[in-house]
Design an enzyme around this catalytic site. Structure first.
Site, mmCIF file in Angstrom:
data_model
loop_
_atom_site.group_PDB
_atom_site.id
_atom_site.type_symbol
_atom_site.label_atom_id
_atom_site.label_comp_id
_atom_site.label_asym_id
_atom_site.label_seq_id
_atom_site.Cartn_x
_atom_site.Cartn_y
_atom_site.Cartn_z
ATOM 1 N N ASP A 1 39.133 36.985 67.646
ATOM 2 C CA ASP A 1 40.483 37.123 66.930
ATOM 3 C C ASP A 1 40.780 36.041 65.921
ATOM 4 O O ASP A 1 39.893 35.350 66.012
ATOM 5 C CB ASP A 1 41.901 37.418 67.932
ATOM 6 N N TYR B 1 41.444 39.820 81.953
ATOM 7 C CA TYR B 1 41.964 38.577 81.149
ATOM 8 C C TYR B 1 43.424 39.357 80.721
ATOM 9 O O TYR B 1 43.525 40.378 80.439
ATOM 10 C CB TYR B 1 41.290 38.494 79.988
ATOM 11 N N ASP C 1 37.143 33.862 71.545
ATOM 12 C CA ASP C 1 37.668 35.339 71.541
ATOM 13 C C ASP C 1 37.696 35.727 70.049
ATOM 14 O O ASP C 1 37.646 34.842 68.772
ATOM 15 C CB ASP C 1 39.281 35.448 71.782
ATOM 16 N N GLU D 1 35.559 29.866 74.615
ATOM 17 C CA GLU D 1 37.140 29.402 74.362
ATOM 18 C C GLU D 1 37.905 29.119 75.648
ATOM 19 O O GLU D 1 38.700 28.444 75.852
ATOM 20 C CB GLU D 1 37.855 30.656 73.786
#
Length: 616
Positions: free
Chosen positions: A117, A329, A115, A8
DNA sequence: GCAAGGTC
């Protein structure tokens, strides 16, 4: 066998490459400046030694929009609620699209390292579509989707060896959100702008967004509560006792009443007793808990409270620190450290510091100083809590905000690895007539985490004199006193972030932007009053919210409250869990907004009149 | 020129 991996963001590509390649990879520049390609070999179970290329994107690479014939001014705004929409490459991301198509040409499998999510899953699908442009043999069945939540070596290796499928239900949920936000945002923005410009009330764009308006709603709501507040008088019994040359105030167990006569009556009943009695004295150990592992929202709230930074300033500073490789992050909802994370080696790197090095050393060497971090309730399964990654001497950070944020992240981390502060609370209970009164004292015995987490204070109060149970005491003073209720405070950035977070308005990555956006639009303004910074609605902001509340929409919905957005969130969850389809959820949601849109357009004179009331 | 969501 050739596998193309896509992450990403560039930093993840680099980290995962270093784990999978064991440090033996070759870097090639790509057409996109920040998204390099890395070549190496890796053994995937069942596929043997494979040629692997790892590259990256920078977040979403496509966006949703209307075809050109639906541009502003070319159709009535209401049409946007059922106009066609198309997903197209972001103009600024064409080099990334090309790079992926290129690298996919000879790939047998596509591995999606975005990621884990909701948005990451959708970005994964965008990557697949881009890859197909260069290689038509690729399809959903050639996608490997590793599940990882942090970058620890064994975790990444095991994720690489046990990939899943891309979850299309999650992708559908994201497409549903995108469509609702686009249709509603664009149609209402054009409608509002048209109405208010035609009435010569506003020149600028008046934007409506499913997150912008609830955020503005919170600010207006608070402002009205402060403004409309009427203080109320109350009465209470106040007593004090003198002992060992010390005057101790006791507060009434019943606190206060709004009826003066009633309080006077109770007071007169007490006055029949000439003295008071100490009913009991308790001394109990008490703690002041160390903070939870750091999330984005918590970082933003604390930076607002401690350093008067806006949410955006705090996140921007954290982003820079992350890009420098100094902190982890900064966009995370996780407030628990993964069990396999090596916290002690991070503490070790900070023992050299002149400010907190001594403290860090004590965590490593003094028995009982180190404490396992608390576990919060949230885990986004993508990123660990924010923590320092590399030791940096504060003097070398020239940017003032970045320096404060770095120091805060370090101190917060060390605090998490500490023990709670400890002390004793003493409570003395006084009986006078039929009434009970209490006095308390706090004695802090061990500061522990507070020694490094200097933003917080918890200190001893004056100690109570040695009262004993059953002791008769003379009252030094005893009277009925008057007080009045105080108004709520004006909205602060800290509180606004907390409200948005609690109501599901925006995400960890976007909360700061929504606040910034409505400030840019002149819906809110920030003001410094003494020590605190407050957020107030402007006349424009007040007018907009009040204008919308002057129209009663069907089903009792409100365009400026968080419920519709919350509803959308739960629909998205249903799509992800297979309990609803994207089509159904879209139809449901859009039809609600369609009604609201029609009524807004119909009642625009009401809207304009209400709006005018708030303009000078 | 509009949204919100990623990220640089």
């Amino acid at each position: 066998m050739k596998v193309l991996c896509v992450a990403e963001k560039p930093s993840i590509a680099k980290e995962v490459t270093s784990v999978l390649s064991g440090g033996r990879s070759t870097r090639r520049d790509s057409r996109s400046k920040y998204n390099a390609n890395f070549d190496f070999k890796f053994t995937f179970p069942g596929h043997g030694l494979c040629d692997v290329t790892m590259t990256s994107v920078t977040g979403h690479i496509t966006s949703m929009d209307f075809p050109a014939e639906y541009a502003w001014g070319r159709v009535p705004p209401g049409r946007l609620l059922d106009a066609p929409v198309k997903i197209q490459p972001d103009k600024s991301k064409l080099a990334i699209h090309q790079n992926i198509a290129n690298e996919a040409r000879s790939a047998n499998y596509l591995m999606i390292w975005t990621d884990c999510d909701r948005e990451g899953e959708a970005i994964g699908y965008e990557i697949l579509e881009a890859a197909k442009k260069g290689n038509t043999r690729l399809s959903l069945s050639s996608v490997w989707r590793p599940h990882f939540s942090h970058l620890e070596k064994n975790h990444i290796l095991s994720a690489a060896r046990n990939p899943q499928n891309l979850n299309m239900k999650t992708v559908e949920a994201v497409h549903c959100r995108q469509e609702v936000d686009l249709r509603v945002g664009a149609s209402f923005t054009r409608l509002l702008t048209d109405i208010l410009r035609r009435s010569k009330l506003v020149d600028e764009i008046v934007s409506y967004g499913t997150c912008q308006f609830p955020t503005l709603g919170f600010v207006v709501d608070r402002y009205k509560r402060v403004k409309n507040f009427v203080p109320e008088k109350f009465w209470y019994i106040s007593t004090s006792v003198e002992k060992s040359n010390q005057t101790v105030s006791f507060s009434w167990a019943k606190t206060h009443f709004f009826d003066r006569l009633f309080v006077v009556m109770l007071y007169e009943e007490c006055m029949k007793s000439t003295h008071g009695t100490i009913k009991g004295v308790t001394r109990k150990p008490t703690s002041n808990f160390k903070p939870f592992p750091l999330t984005t929202v918590s970082l933003q709230k604390d930076c607002a409270t401690y350093f008067k930074m806006s949410a955006k300033e705090a996140l921007d500073a954290a982003e820079k620190l992350y890009q420098s490789g100094w902190i982890s992050y900064p966009r995370t909802e996780t407030d628990m450290f993964p069990p396999e994370m090596d916290l002690r080696s991070i503490i070790q790197t900070h023992t050299q510091d002149s400010r907190w090095g001594h403290y860090a050393t004590s965590l490593m060497t003094v028995d009982g100083k180190y404490g396992i971090p608390r576990k919060g309730r949230n885990n986004d399964k993508s990123h660990p809590p924010i923590h320092p990654v590399k030791y940096v001497n504060l003097e070398t950070i020239t940017n003032d905000k970045q320096r404060k944020v770095y120091e805060y992240v370090v101190r917060r981390f060390l605090a998490c690895c500490s023990t709670d502060a400890k002390g004793f609370q003493t409570v003395a209970e006084l009986q006078w007539g039929n009434e009970t009164f209490r006095a308390s004292g706090l004695e802090v015995t061990e500061k522990n985490y507070l020694d490094v987490y200097t933003y917080r204070t918890w200190s001893s109060t004056e100690q109570l004199p040695p009262f004993v149970a059953g002791e008769r005491v003379n009252l030094k003073s005893a009277e009925v006193k008057e007080g009045k209720t105080s108004p709520p405070n004006h909205m602060t950035e800290t509180e606004l972030i907390a409200l948005m977070d609690a109501n599901g308005i925006g995400t960890d990555a976007t909360i700061a932007e929504h606040i910034h956006k409505i400030e840019q639009r002149s819906y809110i303004t920030k003001k410094k009053t003494g020590k605190s910074h407050i957020i107030l609605p402007t006349e424009l902001g007040m007018g907009l919210i009040e204008a919308f509340s002057s129209i009663s929409f069907a089903n009792n919905i409100s365009l400026s409250k968080p419920f519709l957005r919350k509803r959308l969130e739960s629909l998205l969850k249903e799509i992800e869990e297979g309990r609803a389809t994207k089509e159904f959820s879209l139809r449901e949601t859009i039809s609600l907004y369609k009604n609201a849109f029609a009524l807004t357009a119909e009642e625009q004179s009401v809207l304009v009149n209400e709006f005018k009331k708030f303009q000078t």
